[in-house]
Motif scaffolding. Structure first.
Motif, PDB file in Angstrom:
ATOM      1  N   UNK A  71      61.294  45.342 -26.737  1.00 37.66           N
ATOM      2  CA  UNK A  71      61.606  45.156 -28.154  1.00 37.66           C
ATOM      3  C   UNK A  71      60.287  45.184 -28.922  1.00 37.66           C
ATOM      4  N   UNK A  72      60.004  46.313 -29.565  1.00 36.39           N
ATOM      5  CA  UNK A  72      58.672  46.465 -30.165  1.00 36.39           C
ATOM      6  C   UNK A  72      58.469  45.603 -31.400  1.00 36.39           C
ATOM      7  N   UNK A  73      57.233  45.216 -31.637  1.00 41.28           N
ATOM      8  CA  UNK A  73      56.883  44.649 -32.933  1.00 41.28           C
ATOM      9  C   UNK A  73      55.518  45.177 -33.323  1.00 41.28           C
ATOM     10  N   UNK A  74      55.191  45.015 -34.591  1.00 44.65           N
ATOM     11  CA  UNK A  74      53.942  45.550 -35.096  1.00 44.65           C
ATOM     12  C   UNK A  74      52.954  44.403 -35.238  1.00 44.65           C
ATOM     13  N   UNK A  75      51.753  44.551 -34.674  1.00 47.40           N
ATOM     14  CA  UNK A  75      50.768  43.484 -34.819  1.00 47.40           C
ATOM     15  C   UNK A  75      50.483  43.242 -36.314  1.00 47.40           C
ATOM     16  N   UNK A  76      50.236  42.008 -36.653  1.00 55.01           N
ATOM     17  CA  UNK A  76      50.009  41.623 -38.044  1.00 55.01           C
ATOM     18  C   UNK A  76      48.942  42.502 -38.703  1.00 55.01           C
ATOM     19  N   UNK A 123      62.471  45.252 -37.208  1.00 53.40           N
ATOM     20  CA  UNK A 123      62.242  43.842 -36.881  1.00 53.40           C
ATOM     21  C   UNK A 123      63.154  42.913 -37.684  1.00 53.40           C
ATOM     22  N   UNK A 124      63.516  43.336 -38.890  1.00 50.27           N
ATOM     23  CA  UNK A 124      64.440  42.521 -39.685  1.00 50.27           C
ATOM     24  C   UNK A 124      65.824  42.438 -39.030  1.00 50.27           C
ATOM     25  N   UNK A 125      66.211  43.526 -38.385  1.00 50.47           N
ATOM     26  CA  UNK A 125      67.613  43.643 -37.961  1.00 50.47           C
ATOM     27  C   UNK A 125      67.819  43.661 -36.457  1.00 50.47           C
ATOM     28  N   UNK A 126      66.773  43.328 -35.709  1.00 49.26           N
ATOM     29  CA  UNK A 126      66.890  43.439 -34.255  1.00 49.26           C
ATOM     30  C   UNK A 126      67.976  42.512 -33.702  1.00 49.26           C
ATOM     31  N   UNK A 127      68.265  41.433 -34.422  1.00 47.80           N
ATOM     32  CA  UNK A 127      69.296  40.507 -33.954  1.00 47.80           C
ATOM     33  C   UNK A 127      70.641  40.704 -34.635  1.00 47.80           C
ATOM     34  N   UNK A 128      70.773  41.755 -35.414  1.00 45.12           N
ATOM     35  CA  UNK A 128      71.980  41.913 -36.250  1.00 45.12           C
ATOM     36  C   UNK A 128      73.176  42.488 -35.486  1.00 45.12           C
TER      37      UNK A 128
END
Lengths: 264, 264
Positions: A71-76, A123-128
Motif C-alpha cells: 500500500x504505497x504512500x508518498x514521503x512527506x 491515500x485519502x480513499x485507501x480505506x473506502x
C-alpha cells in the motif's frame, strides 16, 4: 535467484509495480524456488525498509487466500516538493487564456504530476472499500486511471457522447454549473454493477454540476458514492451543487493578469 | 536505513515506481546516508536480480549528470499469460454489439490489462528516442498514458472538439476510414513543439484514417513520427492508409455470432 538480497530486490519491484494487489507467499516461493519461511523473512525486511523511507506499508493478509500487498504512500518531503512545484507551474501567468480560463492540460498529461496527484488522492480513499473509479472524459482520465492503478480498481469513463462501441448506455442531461449549458453524459451499462461502491475522480470542480450528475446517475443503480475528489476546486461559486468532496488545490483567483492557487 | 537489505528494498521500490527516470547515485546516498560505493554495490545487486527474474534492466549512465535508471520488461511467462487471458476475454461472444462492433472498453480501463499492453508497446519503442506520446480521445487514453508513464514521457491528447481550456489549437478535418464520415481533430498548440519526435498510440486501428490524420498534423510542425502502435488492428480493410505500425492483436473476424482475434 542467487541470494537473499537479490530475492528482496525482485520482490520489491513486483510489489511496487502492482500496488494494492495481493500476492500469495506461494507466488514468491515459486518465483524464487525458496522456502515459505525465507519469503516471510524477506517480507519483514521490505516492510521495515518501506516504513523507514516513508514509501508505504506492506500489509499481511492471513488465511488460505492471504498473502502480502503493498500500500504505497508518498514521503512527506516528496509531497511538499510536488505541491510546491505544481503551485509554481499553475500560477505561471502565461497559462492565462482568454475568457477567464487557464491552460493546465499539460500537467494532467505528465506522468510525474499525474501519478503524484493520484497518490495523494489514493491515500485519502485507501480505506473506502470502493469497487471502481468513475470519471468524465477527457482531461481527468489519466489522473483517474492513475488512482485506479494505485488502488488496483477498474475505471469507468462517462462520455459526453455515447459511441456505438459502448453498447447500451445510461444517459443523463444536466445543467453545467458554470455555463448553464445543457450537457449530456453517458455511461456504458456494461461498466457498472448495481449495489457497488464508487469513487468519483475529476480534474476540476467549479460549480459541481458535472459531479452531481455522475452521482445522480450512479444513485439510480444503487451505487454508493464513497468518495469524491478533484485535483483543483474553484473557490467560486462558493455554494457548490455537491458536498463532501476533497481537493488537492483551491483556485482562489483567476483574472486576465493573475492566477492564485493554494494547496488545500 | 538500518542495513544493506533494507536499502536495496527501498531503492528497488523507487526505481520500479518510476521507470526510465534517471536517478543520480547522490540521490540515493542522501536518502540512505550511505557512501557512494555502497550505493554502487546495491545497484549491481539489483541489476543482477532484475535480469535473473526478467523484469528489466538497470542502465548506468556515466558522467556528472549520470546515474541509474530502470528500464522495465515483462518476463516471457507473464506476457504469454497476459496475451492468453486478453484473447479469451476479447473473443467472448457476449462482447458482440449490434452493427459489427465489439465491447472492449472495460479492458482498456482495467489497470492490469492496460499496464500489460502498455509494457509490451513500451518495449518496442524504448530505443526510439521519442519526446512525447500522442493519442486521440477517448478509449485509448489510459493505454497511451501508461506507455507515457513507462517511457517517462509527456502525453498529448488530440481532441474531437477543442475546448476553451486548450488555448490555441491546430485542427485537421479528415475522412474516417471506416464510416467515411468527416471528422475533426484538434491538438493544443501548447502541447507540441516543432522539430520533436512523437510516438502515436491508439487502442484500435481499422482503416488507419485517424492515425494518418494525426501524422499529417504532426508533419506540419516538423514533428517526426518515430513509431505507431495500436492494441488491436482490424484485418480489414487490408489496405490501410498508413504503414509501419505495430499491433498487439489482430482482429480477424467480427460477425454477429463470432469474434476471432489473435496475438500478432
Amino acid at each position: 535467484m542467487r541470494n537473499k538480497k537479490q530475492r528482496i530486490a525482485a520482490m520489491c519491484a513486483v510489489l511496487a509495480k502492482n500496488p494494492n494487489k495481493l500476492y500469495s507467499l506461494n507466488y514468491f516461493q515459486e518465483m524464487f524456488s525458496a522456502a515459505k519461511s525465507s519469503i516471510s523473512e524477506d517480507a519483514a525486511v521490505i516492510k521495515q525498509a518501506f516504513e523507514d523511507v516513508g514509501i508505504g506499508r506492506i500489509e499481511t493478509v492471513a488465511g488460505a487466500h492471504g498473502g502480502i500487498r503493498y500500500i504505497p504512500s508518498m514521503p512527506q518531503a516528496a509531497r511538499v516538493l510536488l505541491l510546491k512545484e505544481l503551485t509554481e507551474k499553475m500560477t505561471d501567468t502565461s497559462r492565462i487564456l482568454p475568457g477567464g480560463y487557464m491552460y493546465i492540460a499539460d500537467l494532467f498529461c505528465t506522468p510525474y504530476y499525474v501519478d503524484g496527484m493520484a497518490q495523494i488522492m489514493a491515500e485519502w480513499f485507501v480505506g473506502a472499500r470502493a469497487d471502481f473509479i468513475v470519471t468524465v472524459e477527457t482531461k481527468g482520465i489519466p489522473l483517474a486511471m492513475s488512482v485506479a492503478r494505485i488502488l488496483n480498481l477498474p475505471l469507468a469513463i462517462a462520455r459526453r457522447e455515447s459511441k456505438l462501441t459502448d453498447g447500451s448506455v445510461f444517459s443523463i442531461n444536466y445543467l453545467s454549473g458554470s455555463s448553464r449549458r445543457l450537457q449530456t453524459m453517458s455511461l456504458s451499462k456494461r461498466m457498472i454493477r448495481e449495489g457497488t461502491r464508487a469513487l468519483v475522480i475529476d480534474d476540476f470542480i467549479a460549480g459541481g454540476g458535472t459531479v452531481k450528475a455522475i452521482c445522480d446517475m450512479l444513485g439510480e443503480f444503487m451505487i454508493e458514492v464513497v468518495g469524491i475528489a478533484a485535483a483543483i476546486v474553484n473557490r467560486y461559486p462558493q455554494k457548490k451543487r455537491i458536498s463532501g468532496y476533497r481537493a488537492i488545490f483551491e483556485l482562489e483567483e483567476l483574472s486576465e493578469t493573475k492566477i492564485e492557487i493554494s494547496a488545500c
